[in-house]
Design an enzyme around this catalytic site. Sequence first.
Site: not given
Length: 503
Positions: A120, A122, A124
Site C-alpha cells: 500500500n 505506506c 506496511e
Amino acid sequence: ELRKNTGDDRRRTHDMNSANWIPDLFMKRVINEQDWTLFSPNDVPDLHDLYGEAFEKRYEEYEAMTRDGRMKLYKRLPAVNLWRKMLSMLFETGHPWFTFKDPCNLRSPQQHVGVVHSSNLCTEITLNTNQEEIAVCNLGSVNLAQHIVDGALDRDKLASTVKTAVRMLDNVIDINYYSVPQAERSNMKHRPVGLGIMGFQDALYKQGFSYASQEAVAFADQSMEAVSYYAIQASADLAEERGAYQSFDGSLWSQGVLPIDSIDILVKQRGEDYCKVDRSQTLDWDSVRERARKGMRNSNVMAIAPTATIANITGVSQSIEPTYQNLYVKSNLSGEFTVVNPFLVNALKERGLWDNVMVNDLKYYDGSVLPIERVPDDLKEEFRTAFEIEPRWLVEAASRRQKWIDQAQSLNLYIAEANGKKLDVTYKMAWLLGLKTTYYLRAIGATQTEKSTVNDNKLNRVSSGGGDAAPASAAAPSEADFSQPADVPQACSLDDPDCEACQ
C-alpha cells in the site's frame, strides 16, 4: 524519473507515489557486480506473477532468448549502474521507495491463493491483489509506551490489550463500508487485519535506552515477539469462536508455519549468504503453532503503520520512529506552540539543568543536546534525534521486528550528510537483513536558518566553561545575563493546564 521536478512534464507524475518492486535476483546481481537485462513488459508478462526461484529461472530463460536471437527488444547494462540510478532518484526526489518483491511473497501466509503485486502507500500492507480482489486491511496500533510499567514491558497488560484489539479489528471487517465489490469480496474471504505499535521511542525513554543501542534492538525484538505471540493466539481464539477465514486451508498457518518460521522459506530460495536475519526467540512458540494449525480467523494479523495522526492525538511518538527533534514549533488554528520533548525536560529537571539558558541552547541547536557541553554524556546518548542516530540501528531494529510480522512495517530511514556510499550500504543492509519494504528516505539540509534572540544571542550556546561555546563575535556571558527575566522567555513547565502545548 517520474517524480523529478525537471524535464518533460508529460513524463512526470508529481502527485503519484512510486516504488521499485525489487526481485532478489537483481540484488544478487548488484552485489556480485553482474549485468541486468531490461525487457518490455509486453514480452515477459508472466514475470509479474512469479517470485523466488520460479522468477529467477524464467528470467534467465528470457535472457537466453536475447542471446540466441529469439528476443530482439531488450537492454543489458551493469546492475550496479541501475542501482546507482535508483539511489540517485531516491535521494533527489524521495521516490521511488525500495520494496522487495520476494520476501513479501515468500513469507506471505496467503501465497497459496495469489500473489502480492505491491504494497500500500505506506509500505506496511502486503496482500494479494488480482482482477477480482482489491486488498483491504484494517489497521490498529498498540500504544507501547503505556505498557512499560516500572521500567519493563508488562506482558500481562499487553496480552489483554492485543486480545481486545484483534477482536475489534475483526469486528470492523463485518461492519465496514466497502465502496467497490472487489474490496468487500477480498475482505470477507481472507479477513486480514494489521495490528502494529506506536510510541516505541517513548517506551525506550521510559526504560532509559538510547535508540542507538543494543538494548533498543533487543527491546524491538522482544516487544514485537510478544505482540506477535498474543495476536496470533487472539486470532486463533476468534477462529474457535467464529470460525476460520474462508481461504485458510492451504495457507502457511494451516501448515503450522508462523512468521518466524517463514524465514526458512526465504533462506532456502534466496540462499544463506544473502539472508542475515537474527533467529533468536524467547517464548514458547510450539503451542502457538498447534493452535494456528487448527484455525485462524484472519489471514494476516500484523502490520506497523506510520500512525502520524493517532500518535499525535494520543500524545506519544509516532509508530517506530525515533524523535525527530527535541524542540520544535507546531502551528494550528489557535496559533504557534513551542513543543519540547517532555522526557528530556524531566531528565534535565532531575539533574538541575532545566533553566532559561537550556531553553535557548536547545533553540539554537534545533533541539539537539549533543553540542551542549553541560548536558551529561548519558543524556546525550539517550536523547539523540533521528539524524544523530546511525541508520544501521534503524535497520537492525526493523529487522528484529520483521521476523515476527506476517506483513511489513512503515520504515523511514534518516541519513545525515547522505551520500552515495551511505545509501548503498544502508539499502543493501535492509535487503540482507530480510526487510520487506522501506518507506521515505529522510535527508537533512546542508544549511540551517540563522538563530537570533531578544538578548542578542548572549544566552545561546552556553556551556559549563562559558568560553569555548560562545559565539566568536560575542563576549562570554556574565552573571548579570542570567538575572534579566524581563528579556528572557520562561522555560515551559510542561504541566500548565491552560497551555495547549503543555497538554
